[in-house]
Design an enzyme around this catalytic site. Structure first.
Site, mmCIF file in Angstrom:
data_model
loop_
_atom_site.group_PDB
_atom_site.id
_atom_site.type_symbol
_atom_site.label_atom_id
_atom_site.label_comp_id
_atom_site.label_asym_id
_atom_site.label_seq_id
_atom_site.Cartn_x
_atom_site.Cartn_y
_atom_site.Cartn_z
ATOM 1 C CE LYS A 144 -1.852 -0.941 2.630
ATOM 2 N NZ LYS A 144 -2.017 0.443 2.219
ATOM 3 C CG LEU B 205 2.847 0.894 0.570
ATOM 4 C CD1 LEU B 205 3.160 0.510 2.006
ATOM 5 C CD2 LEU B 205 1.352 0.855 0.320
ATOM 6 C CD GLU C 248 3.688 6.586 -1.250
ATOM 7 O OE1 GLU C 248 3.185 5.556 -1.711
ATOM 8 O OE2 GLU C 248 4.269 6.620 -0.145
ATOM 9 C CG HIS D 286 7.031 5.240 24.933
ATOM 10 N ND1 HIS D 286 6.206 5.783 25.887
ATOM 11 C CD2 HIS D 286 7.035 6.121 23.905
ATOM 12 C CE1 HIS D 286 5.742 6.938 25.463
ATOM 13 N NE2 HIS D 286 6.225 7.171 24.255
ATOM 14 N NE ARG E 210 1.539 -3.779 0.966
ATOM 15 C CZ ARG E 210 0.847 -3.085 0.075
ATOM 16 N NH1 ARG E 210 1.475 -2.382 -0.854
ATOM 17 N NH2 ARG E 210 -0.474 -3.072 0.095
ATOM 18 C CE1 TYR F 31 -2.398 1.117 6.287
ATOM 19 C CE2 TYR F 31 -4.287 0.394 5.019
ATOM 20 C CZ TYR F 31 -3.255 1.287 5.211
ATOM 21 O OH TYR F 31 -3.080 2.322 4.334
HETATM 22 N N1 PDD Z 1 -3.615 2.387 0.013
HETATM 23 N N2 PDD Z 1 0.830 4.442 -1.356
HETATM 24 C C1 PDD Z 1 0.121 4.602 -0.217
HETATM 25 C C2 PDD Z 1 0.563 5.636 0.754
HETATM 26 C C3 PDD Z 1 -1.005 3.775 0.020
HETATM 27 O O1 PDD Z 1 -1.701 3.906 1.159
HETATM 28 C C4 PDD Z 1 -1.400 2.826 -0.951
HETATM 29 C C5 PDD Z 1 -2.560 1.896 -0.741
HETATM 30 C C6 PDD Z 1 -0.630 2.714 -2.131
HETATM 31 C C7 PDD Z 1 -0.955 1.711 -3.202
HETATM 32 O O2 PDD Z 1 -0.605 0.400 -2.792
HETATM 33 P P1 PDD Z 1 -1.401 -0.878 -3.311
HETATM 34 O O3 PDD Z 1 -1.298 -0.888 -4.779
HETATM 35 O O4 PDD Z 1 -0.695 -2.006 -2.670
HETATM 36 O O5 PDD Z 1 -2.831 -0.712 -2.852
HETATM 37 C C8 PDD Z 1 0.485 3.528 -2.288
HETATM 38 C C9 PDD Z 1 -4.675 1.491 0.451
HETATM 39 C C10 PDD Z 1 -5.457 0.913 -0.643
HETATM 40 C C11 PDD Z 1 -5.540 2.219 1.433
HETATM 41 O O6 PDD Z 1 -5.007 2.716 2.400
HETATM 42 O O7 PDD Z 1 -6.745 2.287 1.238
#
Ligand code: PDD
Length: 290
Positions: free
Chosen positions: A146, A202, A178, A101, A49, A30
């Protein structure tokens, strides 16, 4: 109105098969793209990405190039042309006849996209900082993808929420990796440190933008692991993310970070990020989210 497999339908009429591998196996990826005043930011980076994640999972879908048009229509149909919003896109391996699977052959991926109003967080959070909670990282080992398999993220985030904190910070092998939905930076001796883009985190779009802006505001950056036992030595911590933007963290597990107030590095990068994304800072909290 949402987009599902080629059609724009009322959200309440959108139906995904119970055989969908997203439902059965969390077999999909996603993206969340930010929209300011009806304008999508860093869309190309998100699409790139998405393509990479699909390729890593060998989900055969080449429609990423068409998503901008779909997104524009979603914003228009939902009356969000002048709103702060998010665009959500999810692609799964689709719905084969049998649950197995093994990857199915000749099955069309399921593609879902939706836009929803997403007001910026309250201005005080950006101005005064937020709290974070340390949690043991229980995720899989390909966090660079992601994936829609977000159970450890959801559980960690809920724990943070129940403890009055804004974000959970994943700790593994003595390092702060993170957040549950954001990347993390620590500041020591004026240098901003963030975990390198290994499979452990990520590769955040916001993180990359902030790294690119650091030189402009005279901030030195280093991509290296952030040792958890240095927490007491950091003058600042801050988060970056699509929905989080640049958010100072002023308490971890209830203890102050540095002097307990947002520091100059976070503030400088916050301003630079908003300027780069074309967001007027005085709009922060204008219609604040809960
Ligand atoms: N989340 N790390 C994780 C585990 C994340 O799920 C996200 C983003 C980030 C930041 O990535 P970016 O700058 O590309 O948004 C880091 C999204 C916004 C979400 O799940 O809502």
């Amino acid at each position: 109105m949402v987009y599902l497999d080629g059609a724009f339908v009322d959200a309440s009429d959108a139906r995904v098969s119970v055989a969908d591998r997203g439902f059965l196996f969390a077999d999909g990826v996603y993206e969340v793209v930010r929209v300011y005043d009806g304008r999508m930011v860093f869309l190309e980076e998100h699409l790139e990405r998405l393509r990479r994640g699909l390729s890593e999972l060998t989900i055969d879908w080449d429609g990423a190039g068409g998503l901008e048009t779909i997104a524009r229509r979603l914003l228009a149909e939902n009356g969000l042309e002048r709103s702060d919003a998010t665009l959500y896109v999810q692609v799964t391996r689709g719905a084969p006849r049998r649950r197995s699977h093994t990857f199915p052959e000749g099955v069309r991926p399921t593609v879902y996209a939706a836009a929803q109003a997403y007001p910026r967080h309250a201005a005080e959070r950006y101005r005064d900082g937020v709290g974070a909670l340390l949690v043991d990282d229980q995720r899989w080992k390909r966090r660079d993808i992601k994936s829609i398999a977000l159970l450890p993220n959801v559980l960690a985030n809920q724990r943070a929420h129940e403890n009055g904190a804004f974000e959970a910070l994943f700790v593994e092998g003595g390092c702060l990796l993170e957040g549950s939905h954001s990347n993390l930076f620590a500041v020591e001796d004026g240098v901003a440190i963030t975990h390198p883009t290994t499979t452990e985190i990520l590769p955040g779009i916001t993180r990359a933008v902030v790294l690119g802006l650091a030189a402009d505001v005279g901030v030195e950056v280093r991509e290296e692991p952030i040792p958890a036992d240095r927490l007491g030595a950091f003058s600042e911590l801050f988060l970056t993310g699509t929905t989080t933007e640049v958010m100072p963290v002023t308490r971890v597990d209830g203890a102050p970070v540095g002097d307990g107030r947002p520091g100059p590095v976070a503030r400088a990068l916050q301003a630079a990020y908003l300027a780069h994304a074309g967001v007027r800072e005085e709009d922060a909290g204008r219609t604040s989210a809960a």
